[in-house]
Design an enzyme around this catalytic site. Sequence first.
Site, PDB file in Angstrom:
ATOM      1  N   CYS A 122       4.152   1.555   0.712  1.00 39.18           N
ATOM      2  CA  CYS A 122       2.711   1.951  -0.744  1.00 39.18           C
ATOM      3  C   CYS A 122       2.511   0.810  -1.832  1.00 39.18           C
ATOM      4  CB  CYS A 122       1.960   2.481  -0.135  1.00 39.18           C
ATOM      5  SG  CYS A 122       0.060   2.198  -0.846  1.00 39.18           S
ATOM      6  N   GLU A 164      -0.002  -1.567   6.795  1.00 42.24           N
ATOM      7  CA  GLU A 164      -0.399  -1.630   4.763  1.00 42.24           C
ATOM      8  C   GLU A 164      -1.247  -3.333   5.752  1.00 42.24           C
ATOM      9  OE1 GLU A 164      -1.404  -0.938   2.230  1.00 42.24           O
ATOM     10  OE2 GLU A 164      -0.002   0.388   1.973  1.00 42.24           O
TER      11      GLU A 164
END
Length: 618
Positions: A219, A292
């Site tokens: 991330c 994501e």
Amino acid sequence: MRLLLFIPPNPIKTSSSLYFLNSLRSNLTKRALPTRRSFIPARMAIPPRSIASAPSCTTTSGRSNINIEEGLASKFWIKFRRESVFAMYTPFVISLASGTLKIDSFRHYISQDSHFLKSFAHAFELAEECADDDEAKIAISELRKGVLEELKMHNSFVQEWGIDPGKEGTINSATVKYTDFLLATASGKVEGVKGLGKLATPFERTKVAAYTLGAMTPCMRLYSFLGKELQAVLDPEEDGHPYKKWIDSYSSESFQASALQTEDLLDKLSVSLTGEELDIIEKLYHQAMKLEIEFFLAQPIAQTTLAPLTKGRNPEDDRLVIFSDFDLTCTVVDSSAILAEIAILTAPKSDVVQPETQIARMSSADLRNTWGLLSGQYTEEYEQCIESIMPSAKVEFNYEALCKALEQLSDFERRANSRVIDSGVLKGLNLEDVKRAGERLILQDGCTGFFQKIVKNENLNANVHVLSYCWCGDLIRSAFSSGGLDALNIHANELIFEESISTGEIVKKVESPMDKAQAFNDILKNYSSDRKNLTVYIGDSVGDLLCLLQADIGIVVGSSASLRSVGSQYGVSFVPLFPGLVRKQKESDGESPNWKGLSGILYTVSSWSEIHAFILGW
């Protein structure tokens, strides 16, 4: 034809090229043939750099991202860079980068991201409790403070964009899925791993901390990557970009440093783990990258977006026609090199008497020498031809003038092919060997997957045509058949076989840039007029230039110097795909984009992942 790919003074071979040729030799020599000294007759062309496989941090817009020392986190980022491309080409990110993202969409994103960041901070807290090393605890604590600062930044967005902090908003399923995964990992509940008990030992606790960092690191790195990419496409003279503050935050040196710190911590916590445990971290890393993408895709977009290209197209009204070159666009080695290798490996030695019933063939030594002479002549004359068609100064884009210039190159290619046929070097090839070589041919990373997804999508009205100078269409068909792609339409030259042995003659169908352009137009003419055609051409060389320009969207794979120099001199613009899409998204202002051929603009990509993300999406 690309005989210039044969026998340079100092051949350069990629690892994949060597793997292919070694496999080819091994496979061919298993047949009942005399033992021969291995010889590599061809220059193994270096393939376009692939995001997913290249050990570098080169970004899709051609710039160098932050340098990452080789380590576990760095290896994972390189391995799963494909996912970062798909995240970047989501409608949300493209709209945000262009500044056309509607305010309500950004408000929704900030609300969802705030939920996620709270879980992210909690996961850091759990990881800190598990870390056994004081230095690691301090590092995790600092990273957690960084996330809390990020939440403060979100609070400033809340005020700036008029989001009511008292209304948390509904958490969407993608956010829940992501936060559940993150917190489960931080609690020691890892899919496929037996319960870690009460985490009684320091080692067990450190292992959970490593697993948690494995799920969090991508991330940080992905947002760092996106921040830099989006910062690069901002117009420095434009002050009114509505999301500049967001982009500045994630492209800042402080955020880049936090991403590096997270990666360094993952490397440190993973030092004592076993290979099996490192595999678990890799799976967690990959899962986080995919989550994501799903997170970005879940953000509601009100306006029409350019990517994915197929989104919103009605198969009853629209037809997508994909055209692609083969050699060095789809492959990592040139097909002429493969045919040369087969010819020399299966040729008789000079002291072997050939049966009168067989097609007379040159010895392996004579073949080697002949290929070398043909190669040298081709290379020299090709360079002279390219130089002769270049205007003395750059001109405005003029397709007709370019066509006239490339007629000279077409004449040259036909003469070169005739020399190959007359030389007899293609005599005696066994069709079985050719097909086996095709089946083992290594294609560019992501190429097969892209075509497979098109072919398997029953809701997509799309056709794929491969236009190639390749001397043997059977080689191409075998290469794609091994990936279950028998439905592709192959337009190439064909070797003539008698009882599965080549005569050395070629049925000439596609020899030159003009032939490719003619085939392109003939294919489109054969389609009925009941649907609107949207054409995409994917290529890598001067031979593809006319088709690239005629297509509604021309995409250049790799960085051919001759293609760029010829194109540039004739007024062609080469634009990296992602910045080009961002600019076009801004210009379209929410309207349906106008893709039209002969614009003089070609889009460049560094991998098939970009093509896949742009055309098909995730």
